[in-house]
Design an enzyme around this catalytic site. Structure first.
Site, PDB file in Angstrom:
ATOM      1  N   LYS A  52      -5.904  17.283  11.607  1.00 23.26           N
ATOM      2  CA  LYS A  52      -4.607  17.951  11.480  1.00 23.26           C
ATOM      3  C   LYS A  52      -4.372  17.621  10.583  1.00 23.26           C
ATOM      4  CE  LYS A  52      -3.884  16.342  16.129  1.00 23.26           C
ATOM      5  NZ  LYS A  52      -3.028  15.561  17.229  1.00 23.26           N
ATOM      6  N   GLN A  96       0.276   9.762  17.179  1.00 22.09           N
ATOM      7  CA  GLN A  96      -1.291  10.110  17.949  1.00 22.09           C
ATOM      8  C   GLN A  96      -1.372   9.490  19.304  1.00 22.09           C
ATOM      9  OE1 GLN A  96      -2.864  12.790  17.279  1.00 22.09           O
ATOM     10  NE2 GLN A  96      -4.743  12.335  18.563  1.00 22.09           N
ATOM     11  N   ASP A 119       4.467  18.558  19.005  1.00 22.99           N
ATOM     12  CA  ASP A 119       3.644  18.194  19.892  1.00 22.99           C
ATOM     13  C   ASP A 119       4.560  18.452  20.863  1.00 22.99           C
ATOM     14  OD1 ASP A 119       1.824  16.874  19.564  1.00 22.99           O
ATOM     15  OD2 ASP A 119       2.241  15.171  18.964  1.00 22.99           O
TER      16      ASP A 119
END
Ligand code: GUN
Length: 293
Positions: A52, A96, A119
């Site tokens: 990412k 994460q 997200d």
């Protein structure tokens, strides 16, 4: 049979994002900035977060990686999230997953400011998506929607069967396919571990979206000839014939299903690469205040 090329499509999207970032910079605007929080040393999570951060560089974004020890307390992690929420330079924030067991994923997710939740995991964004409002849609469902669009796959009136009801993939996918729009307007069946006659239901699917997390679960006898098959799974299996000693396979037995399908995503190179493009797109949307205004 059309091979749906996620690698090529994701690099097209990344190019589109890079072009927009260059325009923003040329106009004297602020560089989009993504912050990623990584707790502990999980190998797969380190790889994903590394990818990412690298993708941010490729499109000209700024990125900040916050690495925290696995024994950090929940309160300390919540404070890190709060600080990023309040930092006006940062447009997008991801924490994460998975997190260590002593930390509540729900509490941490709920602490993320919806305006920075690129997200699309917060209740606010899931609710907005469900209501068909502007929202950050989670990376995997967003990536699938974009593949269906860019390959002009007809969804209206089709029977879409989704296998798996996870919060991150199956559940949002079912909502997106049923909503009034394109892609959408499908008749959706969301199947899960308690579903009876799964193979029979799958055989009635015009579009089959497989996110069950079991290697090569979907076999040819479960697929209607001419179906569109989207494979979300990714599994490493040992393969001594490969230099690396392993190869990647999906939730679909590709070799026997592909000849039957009208279009199918491969693994690797299908849905996987699209997820990072989706995260970058959401971060750009945030920087440009396109979702929450
Ligand atoms: N872990 C596995 N997939 C994801 C994702 O899309 N976002 C975050 N934050 N963690 C993950």
């Amino acid at each position: 049979m059309i091979l749906i090329d996620g690698k090529k499509t994701s690099s097209e999207i990344k190019n589109e994002i890079a072009t927009r970032v260059a325009e923003i910079k040329a106009e004297g605007g602020k560089t989009p900035h993504l912050a990623a929080v990584l707790v502990g040393n999980d190998g797969a999570s380190q790889t994903y977060v590394g990818a990412k951060v690298k993708a941010c560089e490729e499109v000209g974004f700024q990125s900040t990686l916050v690495r925290l020890e696995s024994d950090i307390s929940e309160a300390e992690l919540l404070k890190v999230v709060e600080d990023i929420n309040e930092n006006p330079d940062i447009d997008g924030l991801i924490v994460q997953l998975p997190l260590p067991k002593h930390i509540s994923v729900d509490k941490v997710t709920n602490k993320i400011k919806p305006e920075k939740d690129v997200d699309g995991f917060t209740p606010a964004n899931v609710g907005r998506m469900t209501l068909n409002w502007p929202a950050y849609v989670a990376a995997t469902p967003y990536g699938i929607v974009e593949l269906l669009k860019r390959y002009n796959i007809e969804t209206s009136g089709k029977h879409c069967v989704v296998i798996g009801r996870s919060h991150i993939v199956g559940s949002p996918m079912s909502i997106l396919m049923a909503r009034n729009g394109y892609p959408g307007n499908a008749t959706v069946t969301l199947t899960h571990s308690k579903t009876q006659n799964l193979a029979e239901i799958c055989r009635t699917a015009d579009i089959l979206i497989v996110a069950i997390g079991k290697p090569e679960f979907v076999t040819a006898d479960m697929v209607k000839p001419g179906a569109v098959v989207i494979d979300v799974g990714i599994h490493r299996i040992e393969d001594p014939s490969k230099k690396s000693g392993f190869r990647l396979i999906g939730d679909v037995k590709f070799d026997e299903v592909a000849p039957l399908a009208s279009a199918i995503t491969p693994v690797p190179g299908g849905v996987g690469p699209m997820t990072i493009a989706a995260l970058l797109y959401n971060t750009l949307q945030s920087a440009e205040k396109k979702v929450f205004g």
